[in-house]
Each structure stands twice: as structure tokens, then as C-alpha cells.
Design a protein around this motif. Structure first.
Motif, PDB file in Angstrom:
ATOM      1  N   ALA A  30      -5.434   4.255 -10.782  1.00  0.00           N
ATOM      2  CA  ALA A  30      -6.723   4.840 -11.168  1.00  0.00           C
ATOM      3  C   ALA A  30      -6.893   4.829 -12.686  1.00  0.00           C
ATOM      4  N   ARG A  31      -5.818   5.146 -13.401  1.00  0.00           N
ATOM      5  CA  ARG A  31      -5.868   5.168 -14.858  1.00  0.00           C
ATOM      6  C   ARG A  31      -6.083   3.758 -15.420  1.00  0.00           C
ATOM      7  N   ALA A  32      -5.530   2.757 -14.733  1.00  0.00           N
ATOM      8  CA  ALA A  32      -5.673   1.376 -15.185  1.00  0.00           C
ATOM      9  C   ALA A  32      -6.943   0.707 -14.653  1.00  0.00           C
ATOM     10  N   LEU A  33      -7.737   1.450 -13.868  1.00  0.00           N
ATOM     11  CA  LEU A  33      -8.995   0.947 -13.305  1.00  0.00           C
ATOM     12  C   LEU A  33      -8.781  -0.249 -12.370  1.00  0.00           C
ATOM     13  N   VAL A  34      -7.684  -0.209 -11.630  1.00  0.00           N
ATOM     14  CA  VAL A  34      -7.404  -1.231 -10.615  1.00  0.00           C
ATOM     15  C   VAL A  34      -7.837  -0.665  -9.258  1.00  0.00           C
ATOM     16  N   PRO A  35      -8.745  -1.337  -8.546  1.00  0.00           N
ATOM     17  CA  PRO A  35      -9.304  -0.764  -7.308  1.00  0.00           C
ATOM     18  C   PRO A  35      -8.387  -0.912  -6.099  1.00  0.00           C
ATOM     19  N   MET A  36      -7.200  -0.338  -6.191  1.00  0.00           N
ATOM     20  CA  MET A  36      -6.310  -0.358  -5.033  1.00  0.00           C
ATOM     21  C   MET A  36      -6.867   0.563  -3.945  1.00  0.00           C
TER      22      MET A  36
ATOM     23  N   TRP B  14       0.817  -1.209   0.000  1.00  0.00           N
ATOM     24  CA  TRP B  14       0.000   0.000   0.000  1.00  0.00           C
ATOM     25  C   TRP B  14       0.852   1.261   0.000  1.00  0.00           C
ATOM     26  N   ALA B  15       2.065   1.196   0.540  1.00  0.00           N
ATOM     27  CA  ALA B  15       2.961   2.357   0.443  1.00  0.00           C
ATOM     28  C   ALA B  15       3.280   2.651  -1.022  1.00  0.00           C
ATOM     29  N   LEU B  16       3.566   1.590  -1.780  1.00  0.00           N
ATOM     30  CA  LEU B  16       3.781   1.765  -3.217  1.00  0.00           C
ATOM     31  C   LEU B  16       2.510   2.246  -3.908  1.00  0.00           C
ATOM     32  N   ALA B  17       1.370   1.708  -3.507  1.00  0.00           N
ATOM     33  CA  ALA B  17       0.103   2.073  -4.146  1.00  0.00           C
ATOM     34  C   ALA B  17      -0.236   3.548  -3.922  1.00  0.00           C
ATOM     35  N   ILE B  18       0.132   4.086  -2.771  1.00  0.00           N
ATOM     36  CA  ILE B  18      -0.090   5.517  -2.531  1.00  0.00           C
ATOM     37  C   ILE B  18       0.709   6.344  -3.540  1.00  0.00           C
ATOM     38  N   PHE B  19       1.971   5.973  -3.698  1.00  0.00           N
ATOM     39  CA  PHE B  19       2.825   6.732  -4.617  1.00  0.00           C
ATOM     40  C   PHE B  19       2.356   6.585  -6.064  1.00  0.00           C
ATOM     41  N   ARG B  20       1.829   5.400  -6.412  1.00  0.00           N
ATOM     42  CA  ARG B  20       1.429   5.118  -7.791  1.00  0.00           C
ATOM     43  C   ARG B  20      -0.095   5.149  -7.965  1.00  0.00           C
ATOM     44  N   ARG B  21      -0.796   5.835  -7.102  1.00  0.00           N
ATOM     45  CA  ARG B  21      -2.262   5.790  -7.130  1.00  0.00           C
ATOM     46  C   ARG B  21      -2.845   6.306  -8.440  1.00  0.00           C
ATOM     47  N   ASP B  22      -2.212   7.295  -9.063  1.00  0.00           N
ATOM     48  CA  ASP B  22      -2.715   7.793 -10.348  1.00  0.00           C
ATOM     49  C   ASP B  22      -2.619   6.721 -11.426  1.00  0.00           C
ATOM     50  N   ASP B  23      -1.537   5.937 -11.392  1.00  0.00           N
ATOM     51  CA  ASP B  23      -1.390   4.822 -12.333  1.00  0.00           C
ATOM     52  C   ASP B  23      -2.514   3.811 -12.153  1.00  0.00           C
TER      53      ASP B  23
ATOM     54  N   PRO C  35      -5.819   3.086  -2.049  1.00  0.00           N
ATOM     55  CA  PRO C  35      -5.750   4.555  -2.146  1.00  0.00           C
ATOM     56  C   PRO C  35      -6.699   5.139  -3.185  1.00  0.00           C
ATOM     57  N   VAL C  36      -7.040   4.333  -4.198  1.00  0.00           N
ATOM     58  CA  VAL C  36      -7.950   4.800  -5.246  1.00  0.00           C
ATOM     59  C   VAL C  36      -9.394   4.763  -4.762  1.00  0.00           C
ATOM     60  N   THR C  37      -9.774   3.677  -4.083  1.00  0.00           N
ATOM     61  CA  THR C  37     -11.170   3.488  -3.675  1.00  0.00           C
ATOM     62  C   THR C  37     -11.516   4.180  -2.367  1.00  0.00           C
ATOM     63  N   HIS C  38     -10.564   4.259  -1.441  1.00  0.00           N
ATOM     64  CA  HIS C  38     -10.858   4.796  -0.106  1.00  0.00           C
ATOM     65  C   HIS C  38     -10.055   6.045   0.235  1.00  0.00           C
ATOM     66  N   GLY C  39      -9.170   6.448  -0.643  1.00  0.00           N
ATOM     67  CA  GLY C  39      -8.410   7.668  -0.410  1.00  0.00           C
ATOM     68  C   GLY C  39      -7.083   7.417   0.285  1.00  0.00           C
TER      69      GLY C  39
END
Length: 308
Positions: free
Chosen positions: A197-203, A186-195, A205-209
Motif C-alpha cells: 500500500a505504501r509503495a502504491l502497488v495494487p496487490m 498472495w499469502a506473502l502479500a497479505i503479510f506485507r500488505r502495508d508495504d 489484499p490492498v485493492t480488495h481486502g
């Protein structure tokens, strides 16, 4: 050589290196004293089989995630995305690695290792990649079971899991990696959250902030520190390991707490990088303590095995 490099990159060598390292530690922790000839043979062949299976799973993951990888900056260079390899070439390569892995493990190691390794391969390459990754923000938590299995696989390779007390000790190692995975990823997902979101992967940080994810990282880090004490409590390791685990955990807790109000946008990647160092150092402490225990003779608070 260029073609070899492309196939090599399909195996995600840096990720697989961490996987096989934890499997190797699992093997060594399963052996009391110096290994005999059979344990050396099974350990070497088990290491090879686990490495081949992990490499196969990584290649299958890239085949199935090619569309997602093309939309993410950190994966847009991968050989399937840029057309350096064709999907059928990657598939043949991945299936060959999987077949070789299962042959090595089933014929020259033992059946239980082959079965567990195959289940782990399917769990990551198919269940996580195809279903969980795209279905739920808890994907990395649920799918983390497959990624946490390597120490169990290594333990099974040299013991065959025939001992009455093999499973609890081996599963402690699995539990540590399972709880470590969410704050790590999730630390990586925070940094790459825009990626994502663009790929429509519900990580997460994308779904819950991002704020919610930061608190989840802190929660899992606290839980991780507690879980890493269990090997000492249950007599698997001694106080040398415990001291190392507490120091490493304290640093991880500081990183997780600081992440709540990070000094800059790159701080999540520093947390991510430390988490890798943390896991490798933690397992190194487990191994060092295992070799020191006969000399120091620590007293366990709880013993799995019956007392003689």
C-alpha cells in the motif's frame, strides 16, 4: 568479496534456485531412462543458460523496482536501494547475463529453448515488472505465465520439442506452477500488505481486502490440488506421485482453510513458506515416480500418445 555479494544479491539467488530446480526436473522428466551424451550436454548447457536468464531477469526487476523496493521493509536492504551499486552497473551486469544466456542456448542447445527463455525473461522483467505489477490486482496471475515456464524450458533443452507429445506433458508442468503462484504470492502479500500500500502497488489484499484474498487463496489451492492430479490422469506419472501429491495438497488445503481465521498475524508467512516446500516436494515426487514407473508400470486413465 563485498562487491561480488552485491552483484550476487541482484540475481535473487533463492528465487532463482527454485526456478532452476523446476527446470532441472523438466529436463529429467523429458528423458526416458538414462540420458545419452547429447542429452547430458544439452541438459548441462540448458541449465546454465536458464540460470543466467533467470538471474538477468531478477537483476532487471530490481533496477525497475528500485523506487518500490525503497518503500518496502523486506526489500529496503537491496544494493540498488542503499546505493552499494549504481543502476548503470546493474544494467550492464543484467545485459551481460542475458547476452551470455542467449548465446549458450542458441549456439549450444537449440533455438526453441533460446526463444522460449527470452520470451520468459521479457515476460517477467518487462511485461510483469513494468506494466502488470502496477496496473492490476491480477498482476501475479497474468504475470505468472512467465514464472511458470522453467519446466517447459528444461524440457525443450533436452528434446528440442520435436516430439509430437512433448508439448502437452511439458505444459502440464507449466500449468501446475501457474496455478500454484497465486496462493503462494498472495499469502506473502497479505503479510506485507502495508508495504504494498505504501509503495502504491495494487496487490489483491490492498485493492480488495484481506478477507477476499484469503478466499481467493483457498479457491486457487482447491484448483491446484485438482490440477496436480492431471499428470496421473494423462499418463505422465503413476500412483506413487499421486499419493504424494494428494498428501501435500491436503496439507496445503488445511493451511488455506486455516488462513480464513488465522491464529496470529504471522500465519500467512507460514502458508507462504509451506508453499515453497510444497512445490519442491511435488516436483521431487514427479521425478521419483518417473524413475519408478518402468518398474511399477501404472495404468494411465488417459494417454496423450497413440497406442502401438
Amino acid at each position: 568479496m563485498s562487491v561480488i555479494r552485491q552483484y550476487w544479491s541482484l540475481t535473487k539467488p533463492r528465487v532463482v534456485a527454485l526456478i532452476v530446480f523446476t527446470a532441472l526436473v523438466g529436463m529429467l522428466l523429458a528423458i526416458d531412462g538414462m540420458p545419452d551424451a547429447q542429452q547430458l550436454k544439452h541438459g548441462a548447457l540448458g541449465f546454465l543458460g536458464i540460470w543466467l536468464a533467470a538471474s538477468s531477469a531478477a537483476a532487471i526487476n530490481q533496477i525497475l523496482d528500485a523506487r518500490i523496493d525503497a518503500k518496502m521493509a523486506r526489500t529496503s536492504w537491496r544494493p540498488l536501494v542503499v546505493g552499494q551499486l549504481q543502476p548503470w552497473q546493474a544494467l550492464v551486469f543484467a545485459l551481460a547475463l542475458a547476452a551470455l544466456s542467449m548465446t549458450v542456448l542458441a549456439v549450444w542447445v537449440n533455438t526453441i529453448t533460446a526463444v522460449l527463455t527470452f520470451a520468459s525473461l521479457i515476460g517477467y522483467a518487462i511485461v510483469y515488472t513494468v506494466f502488470l505489477k502496477r496496473a492490476t490486482p491480477q498482476n501475479i496471475v497474468i504475470g505468472g505465465v512467465a514464472g511458470a515456464a522453467p519446466p517447459l524450458l528444461g524440457w525443450a533443452a533436452v528434446t528440442g520439442m520435436t516430439g509430437e507429445w512433448d508439448w502437452p506433458y511439458a505444459l502440464l508442468l507449466v500449468l501446475i506452477i501457474f496455478v500454484w503462484t497465486p496462493p503462494h504470492f498472495w499469502a506473502l502479500a497479505i503479510f506485507r500488505r502495508d508495504d504494498y500500500a505504501r509503495a502504491l502497488v495494487p496487490m489483491l489484499p490492498v485493492t480488495h481486502g484481506v478477507t477476499y484474498t484469503r478466499w481467493q487463496i483457498l479457491f486457487y489451492t482447491v484448483l491446484l490440488v485438482e490440477v496436480t492430479v492431471l499428470p496421473c490422469i494423462f499418463g505422465m506419472s503413476g500412483f506413487f506421485y499421486l499419493g504424494g501429491a494428494l498428501v501435500l495438497g491436503a496439507v496445503f488445503l488445511w493451511y488455506a482453510w486455516r488462513l480464513l481465521d488465522p491464529p496470529d498475524e504471522f500465519f500467512p508467512m507460514r502458508v507462504f513458506n509451506y508453499s515453497i516446500v510444497y512445490l519442491m516436494a511435488l516436483f521431487a515426487f514427479l521425478l521419483a515416480d518417473h524413475w519408478l514407473m518402468p518398474l511399477l508400470q501404472p495404468t494411465a486413465l488417459i494417454e496423450f500418445a497413440p497406442q502401438s
